[in-house]
Design a protein around this motif. Sequence first.
Motif, PDB file in Angstrom:
ATOM      1  N   TYR A   5     -13.099  11.059 -12.829  1.00 40.51           N
ATOM      2  CA  TYR A   5     -11.904  10.470 -12.203  1.00 40.51           C
ATOM      3  C   TYR A   5     -12.396   9.513 -11.117  1.00 40.51           C
ATOM      4  O   TYR A   5     -12.403   9.847  -9.946  1.00 40.51           O
ATOM      5  CB  TYR A   5     -11.020  11.560 -11.596  1.00 40.51           C
ATOM      6  N   LYS A   6     -12.819   8.347 -11.508  1.00 43.13           N
ATOM      7  CA  LYS A   6     -13.460   7.419 -10.579  1.00 43.13           C
ATOM      8  C   LYS A   6     -12.503   6.823  -9.554  1.00 43.13           C
ATOM      9  O   LYS A   6     -12.950   6.222  -8.575  1.00 43.13           O
ATOM     10  CB  LYS A   6     -14.177   6.314 -11.349  1.00 43.13           C
ATOM     11  N   LEU A   7     -11.214   6.992  -9.754  1.00 46.29           N
ATOM     12  CA  LEU A   7     -10.224   6.454  -8.815  1.00 46.29           C
ATOM     13  C   LEU A   7      -9.635   7.552  -7.938  1.00 46.29           C
ATOM     14  O   LEU A   7      -8.728   7.286  -7.139  1.00 46.29           O
ATOM     15  CB  LEU A   7      -9.105   5.748  -9.582  1.00 46.29           C
ATOM     16  N   GLU A   8     -10.160   8.741  -8.057  1.00 45.23           N
ATOM     17  CA  GLU A   8      -9.624   9.885  -7.331  1.00 45.23           C
ATOM     18  C   GLU A   8      -9.542   9.606  -5.831  1.00 45.23           C
ATOM     19  O   GLU A   8     -10.485   9.088  -5.229  1.00 45.23           O
ATOM     20  CB  GLU A   8     -10.506  11.116  -7.575  1.00 45.23           C
ATOM     21  N   ASN A   9      -8.399   9.917  -5.263  1.00 46.92           N
ATOM     22  CA  ASN A   9      -8.089   9.780  -3.832  1.00 46.92           C
ATOM     23  C   ASN A   9      -7.895   8.347  -3.353  1.00 46.92           C
ATOM     24  O   ASN A   9      -7.628   8.128  -2.172  1.00 46.92           O
ATOM     25  CB  ASN A   9      -9.125  10.498  -2.959  1.00 46.92           C
ATOM     26  N   LYS A  10      -8.013   7.366  -4.237  1.00 44.75           N
ATOM     27  CA  LYS A  10      -7.655   6.004  -3.847  1.00 44.75           C
ATOM     28  C   LYS A  10      -6.126   5.934  -3.763  1.00 44.75           C
ATOM     29  O   LYS A  10      -5.429   6.668  -4.449  1.00 44.75           O
ATOM     30  CB  LYS A  10      -8.178   4.975  -4.846  1.00 44.75           C
ATOM     31  N   ILE A  11      -5.630   5.037  -2.952  1.00 45.14           N
ATOM     32  CA  ILE A  11      -4.179   4.904  -2.789  1.00 45.14           C
ATOM     33  C   ILE A  11      -3.619   4.020  -3.899  1.00 45.14           C
ATOM     34  O   ILE A  11      -4.175   2.965  -4.217  1.00 45.14           O
ATOM     35  CB  ILE A  11      -3.846   4.330  -1.406  1.00 45.14           C
ATOM     36  N   PHE A  12      -2.521   4.457  -4.468  1.00 43.85           N
ATOM     37  CA  PHE A  12      -1.782   3.749  -5.511  1.00 43.85           C
ATOM     38  C   PHE A  12      -0.391   3.460  -4.939  1.00 43.85           C
ATOM     39  O   PHE A  12       0.310   4.386  -4.539  1.00 43.85           O
ATOM     40  CB  PHE A  12      -1.673   4.664  -6.732  1.00 43.85           C
ATOM     41  N   ALA A  13      -0.006   2.184  -4.888  1.00 40.06           N
ATOM     42  CA  ALA A  13       1.310   1.826  -4.362  1.00 40.06           C
ATOM     43  C   ALA A  13       1.949   0.764  -5.242  1.00 40.06           C
ATOM     44  O   ALA A  13       1.264   0.042  -5.968  1.00 40.06           O
ATOM     45  CB  ALA A  13       1.183   1.314  -2.927  1.00 40.06           C
ATOM     46  N   VAL A  14       3.259   0.699  -5.158  1.00 37.29           N
ATOM     47  CA  VAL A  14       4.030  -0.290  -5.901  1.00 37.29           C
ATOM     48  C   VAL A  14       4.832  -1.125  -4.914  1.00 37.29           C
ATOM     49  O   VAL A  14       5.438  -0.586  -3.987  1.00 37.29           O
ATOM     50  CB  VAL A  14       4.990   0.384  -6.909  1.00 37.29           C
ATOM     51  N   ALA A  15       4.814  -2.433  -5.123  1.00 34.55           N
ATOM     52  CA  ALA A  15       5.687  -3.352  -4.394  1.00 34.55           C
ATOM     53  C   ALA A  15       6.510  -4.057  -5.464  1.00 34.55           C
ATOM     54  O   ALA A  15       5.947  -4.706  -6.356  1.00 34.55           O
ATOM     55  CB  ALA A  15       4.877  -4.355  -3.587  1.00 34.55           C
TER      56      ALA A  15
END
Length: 179
Positions: free
Chosen positions: A98-108
Motif C-alpha cells: 500500500y504505497k499510498l498509505e497515510n497520504k491525504i486524499f481530498a476532492v475539490a
Amino acid sequence: MKENKKVLINVVHPKLGSESRVNRALIDTVKSEANVTINNLYEKYPDFRIDVEKEQKLLLENDIVIFQFPMYWLSSPSLLKEWFDVVLSYNFAFGEEYKLENKIFAVATTAGSGLKQYNQNGSNKFTVEEFLNTHEAIANYVKMDYRKPFIVYETFIITDEQLQNSVKEYKTYIEELSK
C-alpha cells in the motif's frame, strides 16, 4: 520552521482552458505555490492513454493528493475513473503493498446547482458529499486519509465576488491540509 507538505492537484476538466471559469480560477490561485504541483490530466491524456509509471511517481513524490473536477452527471469526468482503474494498481495502491498509505486524499469539486438541489428534498435527492462516497471508498481501500471535500456551488450563476471568496477559501483549504 516546518516545511509544508507537498500537494499534487490532479485537475480533471476536459475544457479547463476554454469553458471553466471556476475551476480555472481555483487552479490559478494555487499554481504558483512552492509546495503545489498541478497535474492536468485531460491536457496530458486527451486520448485516455495514461502513463501509469509517471502518475505513480507523482503520487509517491507528494504527501497530499487532491482530485479537482466539475460534477458531471453527479460524478466526476470519465478520465478520472480511467485514471483510478489503471494508476491505483495491485501491489502499488493495494494488495501486498500500500504505497499510498497515510497520504491525504481530498476532492475539490464544483457544482452548477446549489445546496437547495443537493439534499434529500432537492431535485438531486442527495448531497454532493453523498455523491462523493465512491471517492471516499477508494481512499479507504488504498489506506489513504480521506478529508472533507472542498465544494463550490452554483457555478453557472456565481458572481465575481463569490468566486473571489471561493478562491480565497480554496487557498486556505490547501494550506490547512498541508500543515
